[in-house]
Every structure is written in structure tokens, then in C-alpha cells.
Write a protein that holds these residues in place. Structure first.
Motif, short mmCIF file in Angstrom:
data_model
loop_
_atom_site.label_atom_id
_atom_site.label_comp_id
_atom_site.label_asym_id
_atom_site.label_seq_id
_atom_site.Cartn_x
_atom_site.Cartn_y
_atom_site.Cartn_z
N ALA A 66 -5.99 6.67 -3.54
CA ALA A 66 -5.59 7.35 -4.77
C ALA A 66 -4.33 6.76 -5.38
N ILE A 67 -3.69 5.82 -4.68
CA ILE A 67 -2.40 5.28 -5.12
C ILE A 67 -2.61 3.97 -5.84
N ALA A 68 -2.19 3.92 -7.11
CA ALA A 68 -2.27 2.70 -7.90
C ALA A 68 -0.99 1.91 -7.71
N ALA A 69 -1.08 0.83 -6.96
CA ALA A 69 0.09 -0.01 -6.68
C ALA A 69 0.15 -1.13 -7.71
N PRO A 70 1.30 -1.36 -8.35
CA PRO A 70 1.40 -2.38 -9.39
C PRO A 70 1.44 -3.81 -8.87
N ASN A 71 1.69 -3.97 -7.58
CA ASN A 71 1.67 -5.29 -6.97
C ASN A 71 1.25 -5.16 -5.51
N ARG A 72 1.07 -6.29 -4.85
CA ARG A 72 0.58 -6.30 -3.48
C ARG A 72 1.69 -6.61 -2.47
N ILE A 73 2.93 -6.40 -2.89
CA ILE A 73 4.10 -6.57 -2.03
C ILE A 73 4.51 -5.18 -1.56
N LEU A 74 4.08 -4.81 -0.37
CA LEU A 74 4.38 -3.50 0.17
C LEU A 74 5.65 -3.57 1.02
N GLY B 273 8.61 4.34 -8.35
CA GLY B 273 8.00 3.91 -7.10
C GLY B 273 6.96 4.85 -6.54
N ARG B 274 6.36 4.44 -5.46
CA ARG B 274 5.34 5.19 -4.71
C ARG B 274 5.69 5.10 -3.23
N ILE B 275 5.48 6.19 -2.48
CA ILE B 275 5.88 6.20 -1.07
C ILE B 275 4.96 7.08 -0.26
N VAL B 276 4.60 6.59 0.95
CA VAL B 276 3.89 7.41 1.92
C VAL B 276 4.78 7.58 3.15
N ALA B 277 4.63 8.70 3.82
CA ALA B 277 5.42 8.99 5.02
C ALA B 277 4.70 8.47 6.25
N GLN B 278 5.38 7.68 7.06
CA GLN B 278 4.77 7.23 8.31
C GLN B 278 5.02 8.27 9.40
N LEU B 279 3.93 8.78 9.97
CA LEU B 279 3.99 9.86 10.96
C LEU B 279 4.04 9.27 12.36
N TRP B 280 5.01 9.70 13.16
CA TRP B 280 5.41 9.01 14.39
C TRP B 280 5.49 9.96 15.57
N ASP C 69 -3.30 -12.51 -6.93
CA ASP C 69 -2.02 -12.99 -6.42
C ASP C 69 -1.16 -11.80 -6.03
N LEU C 70 0.02 -12.07 -5.49
CA LEU C 70 0.89 -11.02 -4.99
C LEU C 70 1.28 -10.01 -6.07
N PHE C 71 1.21 -10.42 -7.32
CA PHE C 71 1.69 -9.57 -8.40
C PHE C 71 0.55 -8.89 -9.15
N SER C 72 -0.66 -8.98 -8.58
CA SER C 72 -1.80 -8.27 -9.14
C SER C 72 -1.78 -6.83 -8.66
N PRO C 73 -2.17 -5.88 -9.50
CA PRO C 73 -2.25 -4.49 -9.04
C PRO C 73 -3.36 -4.31 -8.02
N ILE C 74 -3.24 -3.27 -7.23
CA ILE C 74 -4.26 -2.95 -6.24
C ILE C 74 -4.35 -1.44 -6.09
N GLN C 75 -5.55 -0.94 -5.92
CA GLN C 75 -5.76 0.48 -5.71
C GLN C 75 -5.82 0.74 -4.21
N LEU C 76 -4.89 1.53 -3.72
CA LEU C 76 -4.85 1.89 -2.30
C LEU C 76 -5.26 3.36 -2.21
N ALA D 202 8.60 -2.16 -4.98
CA ALA D 202 7.51 -2.46 -4.06
C ALA D 202 6.21 -1.84 -4.58
N GLY D 203 5.09 -2.49 -4.32
CA GLY D 203 3.81 -1.91 -4.72
C GLY D 203 3.62 -0.54 -4.11
N LEU D 204 4.01 -0.41 -2.86
CA LEU D 204 4.02 0.87 -2.14
C LEU D 204 5.07 0.76 -1.04
N ILE D 205 5.84 1.82 -0.86
CA ILE D 205 6.77 1.90 0.26
C ILE D 205 6.13 2.73 1.36
N ILE D 206 6.09 2.19 2.56
CA ILE D 206 5.75 2.97 3.75
C ILE D 206 7.08 3.37 4.36
#
Length: 363
Positions: free
Chosen positions: A12-20, A93-100, A3-10, A49-53
């Protein structure tokens, strides 16, 4: 079934939920594309958020034409990003930088030079500048000898993102920007090794991803694509024939996750009658697949997971006015209404002043 609140491995990044949190341009940097202090508050508020982009972040002055958007090509920008990532990490939290690189979607009044693209084309409509809305300008085609410099800019921005404390990066290859302009035959009219065949049009995406992976590692590299339908005047005559092989190649490179922006016919911020390609991409991409566009409710997001196509969902506009969106989705609480007028304005209004649910309940 997760479900949305299950952890997910992205990767090397361990996200605590699937709501990015999807990338959201907000325009709170300064004119030199240097992040400002209130950006630390903004991102830290959304640490659930599980991960912030991150918001789309320029790899060079040539590639960044959005007023007051941040960059990652100068030492000053790197130094100003550090308090932002530190505040986010301190909040859990956890965050990745979006390169543009925006390609032809810029204006010379912002960048100081003519826009560049895969080919000498022009975007429809008007572009946002410091002087207001202006017609897009004719882009010039990048010469072959300029492309190594583009790759170098992505590499430097990746190094800078890691130095600034980001947990990884996402390559913005969607929404009609530079890499997307190379991918699709509506904007790529080249006859050299970067144009014509699908293999050639995928080449820049492949090369950029390889350069980024060499620095950040595949397990800290994500990519965003927008495979279904026109985006800012960029389209393709046979999108499945392009984006399925592109996704297959990204899978071979072992990236941490692939995000797909796929608006539907009833979208509120971009619409498309073209069929979604996520089911076909799911068959060839072995890593975590993230879907995006017009998700506002728990049920809609959970249905995407239940379909077996998506492993996670990235929410965009819902996060603007709801810094604690995962809490609200879990409890079924109503969402705050956002103020469109402050999406791209400067200052704290409509940026860091939206209340969390706990604040509202205590009031």
C-alpha cells in the motif's frame, strides 16, 4: 529496467524511489524504551528515502535488551512515537516500524529475566548492557504454552505501531534474533511442532506474520530475513532448504515486501562466505524483493536492480552520516564520513548534526 530513482509500490506504500533506509539501532530512547524528541529530527532529516524501516523496536520488555532502544508495548511509547512519525510525514517521508524480539540476545540486567529462545542455548561472545559488555547468559527454551503470548506481543505492537502513525510494520526475523533462532537448526533443537522439520521451524514465522497481517494488512507488512551464513552464533546446516520455503510461504501470505540481509566475504559489518540465496528466493517470492548489506555506491545498488534479483536496495550505514543520501547518490557527490563512536551514544552528536549537501555547498 528500473533505476534507483524510479518509484516502486511496496504494498500500500507508494515509494518515490528504490533507495530504502535499512533499520539502524541508534540508542536514543530512554531507559523505559520511550522515544525522545531528537528522534523526530533524525527521521525527518532522512525523509528522502523511498521508505524508512525504523530502528529495531521492542515488542515487549522480555524481547528488548538493547540499552536505550525504543519499544512499542506501552502507551507512553506510542505517544512518544507520534511526534516522530508526524515530523517524518510532514517532511514527505514514509516509515514502517520494525518489530523486534531479541530472544537469547538479551541480558537479564536489562530485561529483568532470563533470556528465552527456541531451545536452551547460549550466544557466543558478549552483550551490550547498561553496565558495559557482559557475557551472554544461558537462554531457556520457551514452553509451548508461552508461544501464544509471543504472538499476542507481536499483535499488540502492530496495533500500537499503527496508532503511533507508522505506515506499516516489518517483522524482524533476521540477524540471529528470536524468529531466526526458531528458523535455524543450529539454535532450534526442539522436538515438538516448532522444531525438527523445516515446516515446523518455519511455523513461528508463519504464525507471527499471519497475526500481524490480520491487523496491519498484508499490504502494510514486510519481513526481514538473513539467509546466508552465521549471524550472532545462529546458523543452519542447509539454509537454502529453510529460507526458500520460508520465502515461498511469505509470498503466499502476500506481504508488501521481503528484505534480505546478505553480507559477502568482504563485508565491513558482518562477513559470510556462504552463497547469497536471493537468486533462489527471487524464484519463489512474487512481491518486491529488497536486498541489503554493504551498499554504499550508486553503481553497486543499480547493479543489484539490473541483475533482476532485487526491486529495491536498503542502505544502512550510508544513511547514518548522510541524511540526504538519495540526493548525494543522484548527483555523485561524496558521502560524509560517519563517526563510529556515536553510533549508539545518547544525544545529538553523530545523530542529527551531519550536514546535508545543500548546507555544505552553501557554506
Amino acid at each position: 529496467m528500473p533505476d534507483l530513482f524510479s518509484p516502486i509500490q511496496l504494498g500500500a506504500i507508494a515509494a518515490p524511489n528504490r533507495i530504502l533506509m535499512a533499520p539502524l539501532t541508534r540508542g536514543r530512547a530512554d531507559r523505559d524504551a520511550v522515544p525522545t524528541p531528537i528522534m523526530a529530527d533524525y527521521y525527518a532529516q532522512r525523509a528522502g528515502a523511498g521508505l524508512i524501516i525504523s530502528e529495531a523496536t521492542g515488542i515487549s520488555r522480555q524481547g528488548l535488551g538493547w540499552p536505550f532502544a525504543p519499544g512499542l508495548w506501552t502507551d507512553a511509547q506510542v505517544a512518544a512515537w507520534r511526534p516522530v512519525t508526524e515530523a517524518l510525514h510532514a517532511a514527505g517521508g514514509r516509515i514502517v516500524a520494525q518489530l523486534w524480539h531479541m530472544g537469547r540476545q538479551v541480558h537479564s540486567s536489562v530485561t529483568g529475566e532470563q533470556p528465552v529462545s527456541a531451545s536452551a542455548t547460549i550466544s557466543p561472545g558478549h552483550v551490550h548492557t547498561y553496565e558495559g559488555r557482559q557475557p551472554y547468559e544461558q537462554a531457556r527454551a520457551l514452553d509451548l504454552d508461552e508461544l501464544p503470548g509471543i504472538l499476542d506481543s507481536y499483535a499488540r505492537a502492530t496495533e500500537n505501531a499503527l496508532a503511533a502513525g507508522f505506515d506499516g510494520v516489518q517483522i524482524h526475523a533476521a540477524n540471529g534474533y528470536l524468529i531466526d533462532q526458531f528458523l535455524r537448526d543450529g539454535s532450534n533443537h526442539r522436538t515438538d511442532r516448532y522444531g525438527g522439520s523445516v515446516e515446523n521451524r518455519i511455523r513461528l514465522l508463519d504464525e507471527v506474520t499471519q497475526r500481524v497481517v490480520a491487523i496491519a494488512g498484508a499490504d502494510r507488512t514486510g519481513v526481514r530475513l538473513s539467509p546466508n551464513g552465521e549471524s550472532q552464533g545462529v546458523d543452519d546446516s542447509a539454509p537454502e532448504a529453510v529460507f526458500v520455503p520460508a520465502a515461498r510461504r511469505l509470498s503466499e501470505l502476500g506481504i508488501a515486501f521481503l528484505e534480505l540481509r546478505e553480507p559477502g566475504p568482504d563485508g565491513t559489518f558482518g562477513r559470510s562466505d556462504a552463497p547469497k540465496l536471493s537468486p533462489a528466493i527471487r524464484k519463489v517470492f512474487d512481491g518486491p524483493l529488497v536486498v541489503n548489506s554493504d551498499f554504499f555506491t550508486r553503481d553497486a545498488a543499480q547493479a543489484a536492480l539490473d541483475s533482476g534479483v532485487a526491486d529495491a536496495v536498503s542502505f544502512g550505514r550510508a544513511f547514518l552520516a548522510n541524511p540526504d543520501l538519495p540526493v548525494r547518490l543522484r548527483s555523485g557527490a561524496p558521502l560524509n564520513e560517519g563517526n563510529v563512536k556515536t553510533w549508539y551514544s545518547q544525544g545529538p552528536e553523530g545523530y542529527i548534526d551531519y550536514p546535508a549537501l545543500a548546507e555544505q555547498e552553501a557554506a
